[in-house]
Design a protein around this motif. Structure first.
Motif, PDB file in Angstrom:
ATOM      1  N   ARG A   1      23.489 -21.438 -54.203  1.00 39.89           N
ATOM      2  CA  ARG A   1      22.302 -22.413 -53.412  1.00 39.89           C
ATOM      3  C   ARG A   1      21.754 -21.392 -52.470  1.00 39.89           C
ATOM      4  O   ARG A   1      22.192 -20.451 -51.782  1.00 39.89           O
ATOM      5  CB  ARG A   1      23.177 -23.351 -52.837  1.00 39.89           C
ATOM      6  N   PHE A   2      20.476 -21.476 -52.118  1.00 37.93           N
ATOM      7  CA  PHE A   2      19.606 -20.747 -51.232  1.00 37.93           C
ATOM      8  C   PHE A   2      19.716 -21.211 -49.878  1.00 37.93           C
ATOM      9  O   PHE A   2      19.983 -22.412 -49.656  1.00 37.93           O
ATOM     10  CB  PHE A   2      18.245 -20.569 -51.714  1.00 37.93           C
ATOM     11  N   ALA A   3      19.665 -20.649 -48.818  1.00 34.95           N
ATOM     12  CA  ALA A   3      19.284 -20.972 -47.480  1.00 34.95           C
ATOM     13  C   ALA A   3      18.045 -21.866 -47.251  1.00 34.95           C
ATOM     14  O   ALA A   3      18.059 -22.796 -46.287  1.00 34.95           O
ATOM     15  CB  ALA A   3      19.417 -19.884 -46.406  1.00 34.95           C
ATOM     16  N   ASN A   4      16.983 -21.759 -47.983  1.00 31.02           N
ATOM     17  CA  ASN A   4      15.841 -22.369 -47.861  1.00 31.02           C
ATOM     18  C   ASN A   4      15.441 -23.091 -48.881  1.00 31.02           C
ATOM     19  O   ASN A   4      15.629 -22.894 -50.396  1.00 31.02           O
ATOM     20  CB  ASN A   4      14.794 -21.322 -47.406  1.00 31.02           C
ATOM     21  N   ASP A   5      14.683 -23.999 -48.811  1.00 22.95           N
ATOM     22  CA  ASP A   5      13.882 -24.806 -50.155  1.00 22.95           C
ATOM     23  C   ASP A   5      12.949 -23.832 -50.829  1.00 22.95           C
ATOM     24  O   ASP A   5      12.508 -22.943 -50.425  1.00 22.95           O
ATOM     25  CB  ASP A   5      13.027 -26.124 -49.706  1.00 22.95           C
ATOM     26  N   ASP A   6      12.567 -24.200 -51.981  1.00 26.88           N
ATOM     27  CA  ASP A   6      11.764 -23.541 -52.864  1.00 26.88           C
ATOM     28  C   ASP A   6      11.897 -22.313 -53.092  1.00 26.88           C
ATOM     29  O   ASP A   6      11.000 -21.426 -52.806  1.00 26.88           O
ATOM     30  CB  ASP A   6      10.492 -24.040 -52.345  1.00 26.88           C
ATOM     31  N   ARG A   7      12.975 -21.715 -53.660  1.00 25.48           N
ATOM     32  CA  ARG A   7      13.311 -20.439 -53.541  1.00 25.48           C
ATOM     33  C   ARG A   7      13.671 -20.076 -55.197  1.00 25.48           C
ATOM     34  O   ARG A   7      14.131 -20.873 -55.785  1.00 25.48           O
ATOM     35  CB  ARG A   7      14.351 -19.899 -52.670  1.00 25.48           C
ATOM     36  N   ASP A   8      13.388 -18.769 -55.719  1.00 24.61           N
ATOM     37  CA  ASP A   8      13.869 -18.433 -56.736  1.00 24.61           C
ATOM     38  C   ASP A   8      14.869 -17.043 -56.714  1.00 24.61           C
ATOM     39  O   ASP A   8      14.723 -16.586 -55.860  1.00 24.61           O
ATOM     40  CB  ASP A   8      12.577 -18.145 -57.812  1.00 24.61           C
ATOM     41  N   LEU A   9      15.954 -17.083 -57.802  1.00 21.13           N
ATOM     42  CA  LEU A   9      16.663 -16.059 -58.001  1.00 21.13           C
ATOM     43  C   LEU A   9      15.977 -14.933 -58.661  1.00 21.13           C
ATOM     44  O   LEU A   9      15.385 -15.062 -59.768  1.00 21.13           O
ATOM     45  CB  LEU A   9      18.051 -16.404 -58.652  1.00 21.13           C
ATOM     46  N   ARG A  10      16.280 -13.649 -58.129  1.00 19.29           N
ATOM     47  CA  ARG A  10      15.481 -12.297 -58.518  1.00 19.29           C
ATOM     48  C   ARG A  10      16.545 -11.416 -58.692  1.00 19.29           C
ATOM     49  O   ARG A  10      17.677 -11.470 -58.307  1.00 19.29           O
ATOM     50  CB  ARG A  10      14.480 -12.144 -57.760  1.00 19.29           C
ATOM     51  N   LEU A  11      16.247 -10.605 -59.753  1.00 19.29           N
ATOM     52  CA  LEU A  11      17.177  -9.411 -60.028  1.00 19.29           C
ATOM     53  C   LEU A  11      16.627  -8.250 -60.062  1.00 19.29           C
ATOM     54  O   LEU A  11      15.451  -8.078 -60.512  1.00 19.29           O
ATOM     55  CB  LEU A  11      17.679  -9.467 -61.396  1.00 19.29           C
TER      56      LEU A  11
END
Length: 177
Positions: free
Chosen positions: A41-51
């Motif tokens: 889970r991210f700390a903020n809304d509307d985020r995406d996971l990147r590599l």
């Protein structure tokens, strides 16, 4: 047989999770690497996971966009768009119920497979992310891509598109056959 190489549990905000253990000479040690991510889970809304792919001693250097052969940049399909970039977009996590002006962010799970070729300079990955959205539906994304022309791939770094990773367990496995 799979061997656990490293595991990191995030319980408060971090900017990224990076694996460099046993990745020097990576694909001569294991034929396949697997990363599992649970409860991210991210700390903020509307985020995406990147590599990002890293290179150099202990994965010290982020591979530049000039060193990438191609990437998947589309959120919906595996091979919808290829272009040079300094990261891969792994999952877009923006589903939630608005309650009193804020969102309940969804946590998600993922598994990624990394295959090396051409003397560890390049890798191919594929994977899948899943989560149950607030409407009860299972959602996710299948993704794959072809990586870098780095001197050698010696690190993998997962991070948020903006802000921090808030929760999750990241595990790196080596697989031989």
């Amino acid at each position: 047989m799979s061997v656990l190489i490293s595991s990191t549990t995030v319980s408060s905000d971090v900017s990224s999770v990076t694996f460099t253990e046993a990745l020097t000479g990576a694909f001569s040690t294991y034929g396949i690497y697997v990363v599992t991510i649970n409860g991210l889970r991210f700390a903020n809304d509307d985020r995406d996971l990147r590599l990002r792919v890293r290179t150099g001693t202990n994965g010290a250097t982020i591979v530049s966009s000039n060193d990438y052969l191609s990437m998947t940049s589309g959120a919906e399909s595996a091979d919808s768009s290829f272009a040079a970039a300094s990261f891969w977009r792994m999952n877009y996590n923006n589903i939630g119920n608005e309650i009193a002006g804020s969102y309940i962010r969804e946590s998600f799970n993922a598994i990624f497979y990394f295959y090396g070729f051409e003397a560890n300079k390049r890798l191919r990955y594929h994977g899948q992310t899943t989560y149950q959205s607030s409407d009860g539906n299972i959602r996710g994304q299948f993704i794959n891509g072809t990586a870098t022309d780095a001197t050698e791939v010696t690190g993998l770094q997962f991070y948020s598109s903006s802000g921090n990773i808030n929760l999750g367990k990241f595990s790196l496995f080596g697989v031989n056959g």
